[in-house]
Each structure stands twice: as structure tokens, then as C-alpha cells.
Design a protein around this motif. Sequence first.
Motif, PDB file in Angstrom:
ATOM      1  N   LYS A 144       0.820  -1.217   0.000  1.00  0.00           N
ATOM      2  CA  LYS A 144       0.000   0.000   0.000  1.00  0.00           C
ATOM      3  C   LYS A 144       0.858   1.274   0.000  1.00  0.00           C
ATOM      4  N   GLU A 145       2.149   1.130   0.275  1.00  0.00           N
ATOM      5  CA  GLU A 145       3.051   2.274   0.179  1.00  0.00           C
ATOM      6  C   GLU A 145       3.587   2.455  -1.249  1.00  0.00           C
ATOM      7  N   LEU A 146       3.281   1.477  -2.110  1.00  0.00           N
ATOM      8  CA  LEU A 146       3.833   1.483  -3.463  1.00  0.00           C
ATOM      9  C   LEU A 146       2.764   1.554  -4.549  1.00  0.00           C
ATOM     10  N   ILE A 147       1.613   0.934  -4.264  1.00  0.00           N
ATOM     11  CA  ILE A 147       0.544   0.840  -5.252  1.00  0.00           C
ATOM     12  C   ILE A 147      -0.676   1.609  -4.756  1.00  0.00           C
ATOM     13  N   LYS A 148      -1.366   2.306  -5.659  1.00  0.00           N
ATOM     14  CA  LYS A 148      -2.535   3.098  -5.281  1.00  0.00           C
ATOM     15  C   LYS A 148      -3.721   2.189  -4.933  1.00  0.00           C
ATOM     16  N   PRO A 149      -4.641   2.670  -4.091  1.00  0.00           N
ATOM     17  CA  PRO A 149      -5.745   1.844  -3.567  1.00  0.00           C
ATOM     18  C   PRO A 149      -6.622   1.177  -4.619  1.00  0.00           C
ATOM     19  N   HIS A 150      -6.833   1.800  -5.789  1.00  0.00           N
ATOM     20  CA  HIS A 150      -7.768   1.227  -6.759  1.00  0.00           C
ATOM     21  C   HIS A 150      -7.294  -0.107  -7.338  1.00  0.00           C
ATOM     22  N   LEU A 151      -6.035  -0.484  -7.114  1.00  0.00           N
ATOM     23  CA  LEU A 151      -5.521  -1.764  -7.613  1.00  0.00           C
ATOM     24  C   LEU A 151      -5.222  -2.770  -6.512  1.00  0.00           C
ATOM     25  N   LEU A 152      -5.349  -2.388  -5.260  1.00  0.00           N
ATOM     26  CA  LEU A 152      -4.809  -3.202  -4.172  1.00  0.00           C
ATOM     27  C   LEU A 152      -5.723  -4.317  -3.671  1.00  0.00           C
ATOM     28  N   GLY A 153      -7.010  -4.092  -3.529  1.00  0.00           N
ATOM     29  CA  GLY A 153      -7.867  -5.096  -2.908  1.00  0.00           C
ATOM     30  C   GLY A 153      -7.424  -5.359  -1.488  1.00  0.00           C
ATOM     31  N   CYS A 154      -7.279  -6.616  -1.121  1.00  0.00           N
ATOM     32  CA  CYS A 154      -6.900  -6.991   0.247  1.00  0.00           C
ATOM     33  C   CYS A 154      -5.463  -6.612   0.594  1.00  0.00           C
ATOM     34  N   LEU A 155      -4.673  -6.261  -0.393  1.00  0.00           N
ATOM     35  CA  LEU A 155      -3.302  -5.842  -0.115  1.00  0.00           C
ATOM     36  C   LEU A 155      -3.258  -4.482   0.574  1.00  0.00           C
TER      37      LEU A 155
ATOM     38  N   LEU B 225      -3.516 -14.601  -1.323  1.00  0.00           N
ATOM     39  CA  LEU B 225      -4.024 -14.439  -2.686  1.00  0.00           C
ATOM     40  C   LEU B 225      -4.818 -13.155  -2.761  1.00  0.00           C
ATOM     41  N   SER B 226      -4.553 -12.365  -3.775  1.00  0.00           N
ATOM     42  CA  SER B 226      -5.313 -11.138  -3.984  1.00  0.00           C
ATOM     43  C   SER B 226      -5.293 -10.803  -5.465  1.00  0.00           C
ATOM     44  N   THR B 227      -6.443 -10.833  -6.103  1.00  0.00           N
ATOM     45  CA  THR B 227      -6.542 -10.497  -7.516  1.00  0.00           C
ATOM     46  C   THR B 227      -7.693  -9.528  -7.735  1.00  0.00           C
ATOM     47  N   LEU B 228      -7.550  -8.702  -8.735  1.00  0.00           N
ATOM     48  CA  LEU B 228      -8.581  -7.731  -9.073  1.00  0.00           C
ATOM     49  C   LEU B 228      -8.719  -7.690 -10.583  1.00  0.00           C
ATOM     50  N   ARG B 229      -9.967  -7.705 -11.058  1.00  0.00           N
ATOM     51  CA  ARG B 229     -10.242  -7.556 -12.484  1.00  0.00           C
ATOM     52  C   ARG B 229     -11.249  -6.436 -12.655  1.00  0.00           C
ATOM     53  N   ALA B 230     -10.982  -5.559 -13.580  1.00  0.00           N
ATOM     54  CA  ALA B 230     -11.868  -4.422 -13.791  1.00  0.00           C
ATOM     55  C   ALA B 230     -11.746  -3.941 -15.223  1.00  0.00           C
ATOM     56  N   GLU B 231     -12.720  -3.180 -15.650  1.00  0.00           N
ATOM     57  CA  GLU B 231     -12.662  -2.520 -16.948  1.00  0.00           C
ATOM     58  C   GLU B 231     -13.203  -1.114 -16.783  1.00  0.00           C
ATOM     59  N   ILE B 232     -12.438  -0.147 -17.242  1.00  0.00           N
ATOM     60  CA  ILE B 232     -12.821   1.253 -17.107  1.00  0.00           C
ATOM     61  C   ILE B 232     -12.695   1.932 -18.470  1.00  0.00           C
ATOM     62  N   VAL B 233     -13.209   3.143 -18.564  1.00  0.00           N
ATOM     63  CA  VAL B 233     -13.076   3.951 -19.779  1.00  0.00           C
ATOM     64  C   VAL B 233     -12.473   5.291 -19.386  1.00  0.00           C
TER      65      VAL B 233
ATOM     66  N   SER C 155     -10.885   2.358 -23.633  1.00  0.00           N
ATOM     67  CA  SER C 155     -11.230   1.287 -22.701  1.00  0.00           C
ATOM     68  C   SER C 155      -9.956   0.662 -22.149  1.00  0.00           C
ATOM     69  N   VAL C 156      -9.987   0.317 -20.864  1.00  0.00           N
ATOM     70  CA  VAL C 156      -8.831  -0.303 -20.214  1.00  0.00           C
ATOM     71  C   VAL C 156      -9.300  -1.531 -19.458  1.00  0.00           C
ATOM     72  N   ARG C 157      -8.811  -2.693 -19.853  1.00  0.00           N
ATOM     73  CA  ARG C 157      -9.105  -3.947 -19.161  1.00  0.00           C
ATOM     74  C   ARG C 157      -7.934  -4.237 -18.233  1.00  0.00           C
ATOM     75  N   ILE C 158      -8.228  -4.351 -16.939  1.00  0.00           N
ATOM     76  CA  ILE C 158      -7.186  -4.412 -15.915  1.00  0.00           C
ATOM     77  C   ILE C 158      -7.231  -5.735 -15.159  1.00  0.00           C
ATOM     78  N   SER C 159      -6.073  -6.332 -14.978  1.00  0.00           N
ATOM     79  CA  SER C 159      -5.926  -7.494 -14.100  1.00  0.00           C
ATOM     80  C   SER C 159      -4.708  -7.222 -13.221  1.00  0.00           C
ATOM     81  N   SER C 160      -4.903  -7.271 -11.911  1.00  0.00           N
ATOM     82  CA  SER C 160      -3.787  -6.972 -11.018  1.00  0.00           C
ATOM     83  C   SER C 160      -3.851  -7.852  -9.782  1.00  0.00           C
ATOM     84  N   GLY C 161      -2.694  -8.019  -9.138  1.00  0.00           N
ATOM     85  CA  GLY C 161      -2.649  -8.802  -7.916  1.00  0.00           C
ATOM     86  C   GLY C 161      -1.310  -9.476  -7.703  1.00  0.00           C
TER      87      GLY C 161
END
Length: 262
Positions: A155-166, A178-186, A191-197
Motif C-alpha cells: 500500500k506504500e507502493l501501489i494506489k488503492p484502486h488496484l490493491l484489494g486486500c493488499l 491471494l489477492s486479484t482484481l479484475r476491472a474494466e474502465i473507460v 477502454s482499459v481492461r485491468i488485471s492486477s494482484g
Amino acid sequence: MCQIERVRYRKCPLVEVAYQLNFPTILSIEAEMPVKFQDEIRKAFPQYQMQTEQENEITVNITGEDINPMFRHSPVRKLHQFISEDGMWKITLAKNQLAISTLKYEQWEDMMRRFEKPLKAFSEVYDQSYFERVGLRYVDAIKRSELGLVGVEWKELIKPHLLGCLSFSQEEVEKVNLSTLRAEIVMDGTSVRISSGLGIINTDNKEPDNAFILDCDYYQVGKVDMDKIGEVAEGLHQKSTEFFRKSITCKLHEAMDPQELK
């Protein structure tokens, strides 16, 4: 707050970058070997290999109150791959796709320069003047051990919108397995399809290393004429820079040793 200027990171976390153009199906690419296309790009991409992938479809038949899923196997799709001598760059040609990908990304202009001849050859050989989807994908693997950040919380390195339980602190949660996040924004029409974790990366010494994986596909759907492709691609590239910088903290930005590009 960090200014969003364009930089090159000396400790770059990029694993792979791909630029992909989709077009209406051209049956001759599936039916014939792309000999003429290869002749045009063989000097820069001398190695050839072909892969196939199964295109599965799921349909649902409704009869009265019964719903019966049916699986239909479509014919395999051929992927013609033309690879650079060092194995770091690859052109992929399929019946509805042309792409360039690299495991050694350094600068956007370099990637576009390498793609100029394959794109021109494709246009001439297959007489295709427009595309239906333009996409730019970046895959990053951020490893704290390589950045002098061992023990620093995500959380000191990555912004909250990508972190989930991290985003939990070590005081709140002992360990996140385990922590994964899938999202799609515009973003401004892109369009941006995002997978992070969390992910596990093998380091040079073969010891597994925890990493934060950020996989983003920036794309635009709709007819794009050949003479507008560069403009659309540049817009996707700008959005990728903007999103990445809005997704990391200044601490991580500085740890990756940014060098401003003029």
C-alpha cells in the motif's frame, strides 16, 4: 504529487508489451502459408513457427423449462509467428489479427519503428485498409527485492484502486496469500481492461519472488482507417502512461530510477 512526465525507468518492471490490430477475417491467411508476407519481413524476423489455438463456443438451447448448455468446438485458428534472431521480438499473423510483441521493451518509438514494415507488408499483401480494434497491452511485474524495497508494504507502493486486500496493514492481517482484481474502465474514450494482484516470479537464482502483477489492455473498438492507426496508437500509449503513473506512488516511481525522456 508526482508530475506525469514521460520517463524511462532504469529498473523497468515490464515483462511484455504487445500492440495488436484486429480486422475482418481474411480466409486466405487461414488457408495458405503467408509466403509473400514472410519475404517482406524475413530480414528482421527470420525465424518462423506456427501455433494453433482452439476457439470454443458455448450455446444454450432452451426447450420448455429445460436449459441445456451445448459446447461446440470451432476449427482451430492458425497463428503464424515471425521471430527476431534474438527471440525478443515477435510478429503474429492470424486470420483476423496482426500484432507485434516484445520481451525487451525500451521505448514506444522503437516498437512502432519495428512494426512499420510488417504493417506495410500486411496492407499490400492482403489489401486491407482498415481495422476494427486497436489494442496496446502492458504487463508489469513489480518485485520489491529488485528495487531495494524488501519489507515495504504494497500500500506504500501501489494506489488503492488496484490493491484489494493488499491494502490491509500487517497489523490488521498477518498475511495475504491471494489477492486479484479484475476491472474494466473507460478513460476519455479509451477502454482499459485491468488485471492486477499477487504473483510469483522466478528470479535468476531460481528462488521464487513475490511480485505485484499489473496487466493492462488499452483498446479502442470501431473502424479505424490505415492512415489513422498511428494517431490512435499514440493515444493508447499516452493513456497507458497516464494510468500507470496514477496507479503507483512517488516512492515506487523513484525506486525504479526514472530518467526523463525529451
